[in-house]
Design a protein around this motif. Structure first.
Motif, PDB file in Angstrom:
ATOM      1  N   GLU A  56       2.921  10.289   4.488  1.00 57.93           N
ATOM      2  CA  GLU A  56       2.822   8.895   4.060  1.00 57.93           C
ATOM      3  C   GLU A  56       1.346   8.557   3.799  1.00 57.93           C
ATOM      4  OE1 GLU A  56       2.258   4.842   4.000  1.00 57.93           O
ATOM      5  OE2 GLU A  56       1.616   5.973   5.761  1.00 57.93           O
TER       6      GLU A  56
ATOM      7  N   MET B  78      -0.706   5.891   3.748  1.00 60.19           N
ATOM      8  CA  MET B  78      -1.519   5.077   4.640  1.00 60.19           C
ATOM      9  C   MET B  78      -1.850   5.792   5.942  1.00 60.19           C
ATOM     10  SD  MET B  78      -2.753   2.368   3.478  1.00 60.19           S
ATOM     11  CE  MET B  78      -3.370   1.837   5.060  1.00 60.19           C
ATOM     12  N   SER B  79      -0.982   6.710   6.381  1.00 58.24           N
ATOM     13  CA  SER B  79      -1.291   7.484   7.585  1.00 58.24           C
ATOM     14  C   SER B  79      -2.435   8.458   7.306  1.00 58.24           C
ATOM     15  CB  SER B  79      -0.051   8.230   8.081  1.00 58.24           C
ATOM     16  OG  SER B  79       0.316   9.277   7.211  1.00 58.24           O
TER      17      SER B  79
ATOM     18  N   ALA C  28       0.822  -1.207   0.000  1.00 63.86           N
ATOM     19  CA  ALA C  28       0.000   0.000   0.000  1.00 63.86           C
ATOM     20  C   ALA C  28       0.855   1.256   0.000  1.00 63.86           C
ATOM     21  CB  ALA C  28      -0.928   0.001   1.217  1.00 63.86           C
ATOM     22  N   GLN C  29       1.999   1.185   0.699  1.00 70.22           N
ATOM     23  CA  GLN C  29       2.850   2.366   0.813  1.00 70.22           C
ATOM     24  C   GLN C  29       3.501   2.735  -0.519  1.00 70.22           C
ATOM     25  OE1 GLN C  29       5.448   1.269   4.044  1.00 70.22           O
ATOM     26  NE2 GLN C  29       4.117   2.210   5.566  1.00 70.22           N
TER      27      GLN C  29
ATOM     28  N   ASN D  91       1.511  -2.527   4.255  1.00 67.21           N
ATOM     29  CA  ASN D  91       0.212  -3.152   4.061  1.00 67.21           C
ATOM     30  C   ASN D  91       0.109  -3.666   2.626  1.00 67.21           C
ATOM     31  OD1 ASN D  91      -1.259  -2.410   6.640  1.00 67.21           O
ATOM     32  ND2 ASN D  91      -0.489  -0.433   5.981  1.00 67.21           N
TER      33      ASN D  91
ATOM     34  N   ILE E 182      -7.694  -5.526   3.617  1.00 69.52           N
ATOM     35  CA  ILE E 182      -6.529  -4.767   4.110  1.00 69.52           C
ATOM     36  C   ILE E 182      -6.701  -4.515   5.593  1.00 69.52           C
ATOM     37  CG2 ILE E 182      -7.632  -2.611   3.469  1.00 69.52           C
ATOM     38  CD1 ILE E 182      -4.953  -1.378   3.101  1.00 69.52           C
TER      39      ILE E 182
ATOM     40  N   MET F  84      -9.828  -0.597  -0.658  1.00 68.64           N
ATOM     41  CA  MET F  84     -10.010   0.633   0.096  1.00 68.64           C
ATOM     42  C   MET F  84     -11.428   1.171  -0.031  1.00 68.64           C
ATOM     43  SD  MET F  84      -8.210   2.205   2.217  1.00 68.64           S
ATOM     44  CE  MET F  84      -6.613   1.560   1.760  1.00 68.64           C
TER      45      MET F  84
ATOM     46  N   ILE G  44      -4.886   7.816   5.163  1.00 69.40           N
ATOM     47  CA  ILE G  44      -6.061   6.950   5.157  1.00 69.40           C
ATOM     48  C   ILE G  44      -6.505   6.635   6.580  1.00 69.40           C
ATOM     49  CG2 ILE G  44      -6.908   4.647   4.575  1.00 69.40           C
ATOM     50  CD1 ILE G  44      -6.701   6.372   2.144  1.00 69.40           C
ATOM     51  N   SER G  45      -5.560   6.300   7.447  1.00 62.34           N
ATOM     52  CA  SER G  45      -5.885   5.966   8.836  1.00 62.34           C
ATOM     53  C   SER G  45      -6.543   7.143   9.550  1.00 62.34           C
ATOM     54  CB  SER G  45      -4.617   5.543   9.588  1.00 62.34           C
ATOM     55  OG  SER G  45      -4.058   4.390   9.022  1.00 62.34           O
TER      56      SER G  45
ATOM     57  N   PHE H 123      -5.144  -2.099   8.835  1.00 63.86           N
ATOM     58  CA  PHE H 123      -4.268  -1.008   9.214  1.00 63.86           C
ATOM     59  C   PHE H 123      -4.799  -0.365  10.464  1.00 63.86           C
ATOM     60  CE2 PHE H 123      -7.307   0.611   6.125  1.00 63.86           C
ATOM     61  CZ  PHE H 123      -7.819   1.720   6.757  1.00 63.86           C
TER      62      PHE H 123
ATOM     63  N   LEU I  25      -4.436   4.646  -4.230  1.00 58.14           N
ATOM     64  CA  LEU I  25      -4.813   3.868  -3.055  1.00 58.14           C
ATOM     65  C   LEU I  25      -6.326   3.896  -2.855  1.00 58.14           C
ATOM     66  CD1 LEU I  25      -3.374   2.220  -0.887  1.00 58.14           C
ATOM     67  CD2 LEU I  25      -3.261   4.281   0.526  1.00 58.14           C
TER      68      LEU I  25
END
Length: 285
Positions: A70, A72-73, A23-24, A261, A281, A37, A75-76, A283, A31
């Motif tokens: 980043e 994924m951060s 994912a990164q 991920n 996925i 997602m 997204i989180s 996370f 993404l």
């Protein structure tokens, strides 16, 4: 089935299977385009998922700081806001996605941050608050404040300048209980410096720098609700997430998973292959 036919089928299945990628290694736009997602956001937001994801892209495209974070951060952080059903448009002031530099990892990562309007919205959803508000108090508006009895007298038409000298929070429950608090600007600043984990304690970070009053009002409101308000499970989770941001504010951010991920990446596949079963996925939220 002959050995040649079996081998042919295995090769065909391998070719048709969605590709597994880290994912990164994907940008935010790619993404968000993955079926994995999209499914995650739909599980949280249902029909509102496309609109929320579009607003996330708009936020990303208009903020160079977030673009450097980043993916994924981001997204989180967005997932936390989605779970609370709060908009992430920073101009609205309900919730923010804020980039911080992670000195340990050597890159920027994003974090969720709750705005004072978000606190008000979550409080109203409990159905226990008849009224709730927080305001700035300008020079000339404060007539008297008794911090023991919490009686305050304001002349909201008496401002002599635009200078903010304090912040006043108030709520009243449907059962009649009410609470008023007043913080001098100096008290807010003392609280901010005390909880600032940056090397330079007096430095202004992110929203404190761009909208000091909004963060000050949030500080007063959160403290008031945490001590005297009725907190739903949703509000407790929101406060926990927000306090996590306060704890980690400055050069370091919460840990992003060390292992990249893995998600299904099927860009370029024909329409009839888009409904194939996708791996989930996982996370941190």
């Amino acid at each position: 089935m002959t050995a040649n036919e079996a081998l042919k089928n295995q090769l065909q299945n391998k070719q048709d299977a969605p590709k597994q990628v880290a994912a990164q290694s994907l940008g935010l736009k790619n993404l968000l385009s993955t079926p994995t997602m999209q499914k995650r956001f739909e599980q949280v937001l249902d029909k509102k998922a496309p609109q929320f994801m579009s607003s996330l892209l708009n936020l990303y495209n208009g903020d160079p700081g977030i673009q450097a974070a980043e993916p994924m951060s981001i997204i989180s952080s967005a997932m936390v806001a989605a779970a609370l059903d709060l908009p992430i448009d920073k101009n609205l002031g309900y919730a923010w996605i804020v980039p911080f530099y992670d000195s340990k990892k050597g890159y920027k990562a994003a974090q969720f941050q709750l705005g004072y309007k978000g606190y008000i919205q979550l409080a109203l959803r409990t159905g226990q608050y008849k009224g709730i508000n927080v305001i700035t108090v300008h020079e000339g508006e404060l007539i008297k404040w008794n911090r023991l009895t919490e009686e305050i007298e304001l002349d909201l038409d008496g401002a002599t300048s635009e200078k903010v000298i304090g912040y006043c929070g108030y709520f009243k429950l449907i059962n009649g209980f009410e609470k008023t608090v007043y913080w001098k600007r100096d008290e807010v600043e003392e609280h901010r410096i005390k909880h600032n984990k940056a090397k330079d304690k007096k430095s202004l970070n992110n929203v404190w720098r761009s909208d000091y009053d909004a963060m000050a009002m949030k500080t007063v409101l959160r403290n008031m609700l945490g001590k005297w308000g009725i907190l739903s499970i949703e509000m407790q989770k929101a406060i926990t997430e927000d306090e996590r941001e306060i704890k980690d504010i400055s050069d370091e951010v919460k840990e992003i998973e060390e292992n990249p991920n893995i998600i299904d990446h099927d860009f370029g596949f024909e329409e009839d292959k888009k409904n194939q079963k996708q791996e989930e996925i996982t996370f941190d939220q």
